[in-house]
Design an enzyme around this catalytic site. Structure first.
Site, short mmCIF file in Angstrom:
data_model
loop_
_atom_site.label_atom_id
_atom_site.label_comp_id
_atom_site.label_asym_id
_atom_site.label_seq_id
_atom_site.Cartn_x
_atom_site.Cartn_y
_atom_site.Cartn_z
N GLY A 153 -5.38 7.88 -4.86
CA GLY A 153 -4.50 8.12 -3.51
C GLY A 153 -5.15 6.45 -2.75
N HIS A 154 -4.02 5.86 -1.23
CA HIS A 154 -4.63 4.70 -1.27
C HIS A 154 -5.17 4.73 -0.58
CE1 HIS A 154 -1.34 6.43 1.98
NE2 HIS A 154 -1.98 7.66 1.78
N GLY A 155 -5.62 3.62 -0.27
CA GLY A 155 -7.60 4.03 0.26
C GLY A 155 -8.52 3.70 -0.40
N ARG A 191 -1.33 1.38 -4.05
CA ARG A 191 -1.63 0.53 -3.14
C ARG A 191 -1.73 1.20 -1.30
NH1 ARG A 191 1.84 -3.27 -4.75
NH2 ARG A 191 1.10 -4.73 -2.86
N GLN A 213 3.59 0.90 3.21
CA GLN A 213 1.81 0.26 2.42
C GLN A 213 2.11 -1.07 2.02
OE1 GLN A 213 -0.02 3.36 1.87
NE2 GLN A 213 1.39 4.25 3.35
#
Lengths: 336, 336, 336
Positions: free
Chosen positions: C235-237, C214, C194
């Site tokens: 959550g990521h993104g 991240r 990540q």
């Protein structure tokens, strides 16, 4: 890195200009010049035309739309590989920070990093190449294998046993006391001492602020390669089989056993004392209140076969109309 | 401990060899020689034959299957008692670690342990026999009673008041600012200052990473003997009555009042400004959006009477079939 | 503060004794003499008679029931203003505590407070007037704007970028690794590095123990004035638009985009790769598995139009009865 060099490392075939310099990676709709991106699902193929990326990883049959592409059998796997190549995040240098409070009877393996204000208790053993960030607290008598990474604020309670290559994100709590109380009506519930432990096998990774409780007796167990997302709660005496993955905010009550390669969506709840077989898949927000057979895909509360659940959901949306239809039928028959 | 000695302590009657040495406790299916286990529910009686335990706590009418048993009226209560006898986890020695940052104006009671890097703010008062593990942060002006246990990473914000015999697991946050914002359309929402506090009565225990927010005005209150599991969120101005227990990941919005001896399963949500009566039971994942009368057992979203909910769940599974049956009826009547 | 003085500050008109001394604020049913309280909703007007408060903020048309009132167009807004006036919680004095571990290459703005045992990594930049409480960990290369408040135990991972006027409650984790693993059947899932980051705009506030992951590439983004309650997982993104507010224990999987001014109740789950439009409202415990159009109000799992959902819930409660009615119809027709 020059694209031609990158293609070589990813074992992909260039179609276009191999001399362009790749400085980073990005999702296809956020990419800038200098970025590599990817198309794994043909339905995103249209974005190939509009992306500003300098190069795109694509599958064997993807039309290149005139762009510079790196062709490969599995563009997503190649992108994951590229992520590792571009991971420039610094890893702390080995060494124990002067402010770390390491007990005299603790053992820290060679090449380990122990950050500022980390605390490692009496008799604890941490294997080689560990990376223990600032403010991690390892209680007494914990045993941890090699290449352990624990981020700031992670806590490992007494006697917990952890294997090799385990990663704890910030704020993880391993070995908190399980939730065991005997209600006694109009008095304070009796606390059941949680004298068991937690055993975590190799290659387990645990997300931020997730908690894994210690067992009353015996051990709560995460087997090889289990991956837990953030804010998950694993109750005392539960067990999760190898390679299973639970998404964020799942919760397992006590003494439930999950098989291997199980995949759970977010916010799934598992009641206690259940058995969930290998290779089960659980839709997000499912509530598991009965055993689930190996290989099943389930959804809903109570969790049941996903195909039946989908039919129920559709039928449910027609329920107000159904009520009216039945009323009409009754009226019609009364008139007869 | 010799089994005969243990039987005496548990006030149980031995049937079999009292000379065997008991070295630990275990669940019946994981027990090894040297372990004591128990059968409280007759349906697990069959495991008596196969267990490797050296002795088994059983009820008055349980067939011993030829095993060495300790007979007692309540085998589970006796097992809980045995857990306390076998709890060998070390309790830290009294004393303030030289790295603990205790404000000059703070007061720490006699025989307290304050671990490495713990921080205790100005004017804080902690009662005698406290056990404050490393990396606990007590903000200024907090008052805590006797025999307080706070595990690593627990945080108690300013002005919070805590009674005697309270336990905070790692990562607990008491007194974070309540979630109060006034939306103002296309500008930053206005923050409502949370100038109230949290009041926690005696014998409350709070699970890992659970958060109890401070009130905007007045106090969020946990009454005597409340037990909270992990990752629970208690909103500002809420109140939980004596001896109530909430399982993991329950969430209460603001200003909701729960009565005494309430039992909630995991992941239950409570909307704000509600009243839930004494002795209510809530099935896991229920969503409470209306007041609940004392003594009720509820389930579902919106949470309603559990018996009705069970009937609905069964009916729901037959809904696709019901749609077909109604279609048949309609067709039949059209043909008439 | 004398009531007459307070009325002046709140721009409210006194009806009654302006000489009374106001020492604090309280909810109307908990107020004591010396307290100011408020009635914003006429349905609580009856409490005006019984409250022990010395004065009550009321709207233009509220009967005063003979009490001393402060009359104003928006009594709730005036109460929020009064909360700020009575907020006596001490703010730490500027200065870096001698035990704080601030890297030499880090930059701390003027008038910042950095508490005991806080850790600020290499190359990190924190703006002026920051308030970094004890035991906060800022990883290397983080950039933070002005008037930053981070409470004890908050962790900000490497490279994260944070704007002005941001508040992190205790235990918040910003920038933990996103949950990215490629399953490979009977072997350890492959970890997707990540290597992205998190970007947080001005005036964002984050509740206790909430986690914002991240991104694998690019950034997870919280836009201007986003307010997150406790124990939320982003959550990521993912991306959340300006002024949106999520209540406790909501969870967003990866790559989902939420618009501006969205309001979500507690425990709402968002699947990954979705788009939720501006001004959407989501009932507590909703499960969002499809895109949601701007302006919609949704409820249920799968989340759908709230009016339809309400009709379904009512119809559902009549489902067992409906089954019986259809059985009766079938019997009747068979008899024909």
């Amino acid at each position: 890195m020059r694209l031609s060099k990158l293609a070589e490392k990813l074992q992909a075939r260039i179609e276009g200009d191999g001399d362009v310099e790749i400085v980073g990676l990005a999702p296809i709709d956020e990419a800038e010049p200098g970025h590599l991106t990817f198309v794994a699902n043909p339905k995103y193929g249209a974005l190939l035309r509009s992306t500003r990326a300098s190069a795109v990883l694509v599958g064997p049959d993807q039309d290149s739309a005139g762009r510079t592409v790196l062709r490969t059998t599995d563009p997503y796997a190649a992108f994951v590989h590229a992520l590792a190549l571009f991971d420039s995040r610094p890893r702390p240098q080995p060494g124990v920070h002067p402010t770390a409070a390491v007990a005299e009877s603790a053992t820290i393996g060679p090449r380990a990093y122990v950050g500022a204000y980390a605390v490692i208790g009496e008799g604890a053993v941490v294997g080689e190449d560990a990376c223990i960030y600032p403010h991690v607290v390892i209680y007494p008598q914990v045993r941890v294998g090699e290449r352990f990474t624990a981020h700031a604020g992670a806590v490992v309670r007494e006697n917990v046993v952890i294997g090799d290559d385990v990663v704890l994100q910030p704020g993880v709590v391993i070995g908190g006391d399980g939730f065991g109380f005997v209600p006694v009506g109009d008095d304070v519930p009796v606390t059941i001492p949680q004298i068991g432990t937690v055993e975590i096998a190799d290659h387990v990774e645990v997300g931020a602020n997730t908690t894994v409780d210690r067992a009353a007796v015996g051990a709560t167990r995460l087997e090889r390669g289990v991956k837990l997302d953030n804010l998950i709660m694993i109750g005392h005496g539960s067990r999760i089989g190898a390679f299973s993955m639970l998404a964020g905010q799942c919760g397992m009550a006590g003494s439930t056993k999950i098989g291997s390669r199980v995949m759970a969506g977010g916010q799934v709840g598992f009641a206690g004392h259940l058995t969930v077989g290998d290779d089960v898949r659980l839709a997000a927000q499912s509530g598991v209140v009965r055993d689930v057979a190996a290989g099943a895909t389930v959804a809903g509360l109570p969790a049941g076969d996903v195909a039946l659940w989908r039919r129920m959901v559709i039928a449910l949306s027609r329920l107000p109309e159904l009520l009216r239809r039945v009323r009409r039928l009754e009226k019609r028959l009364q008139e007869d």
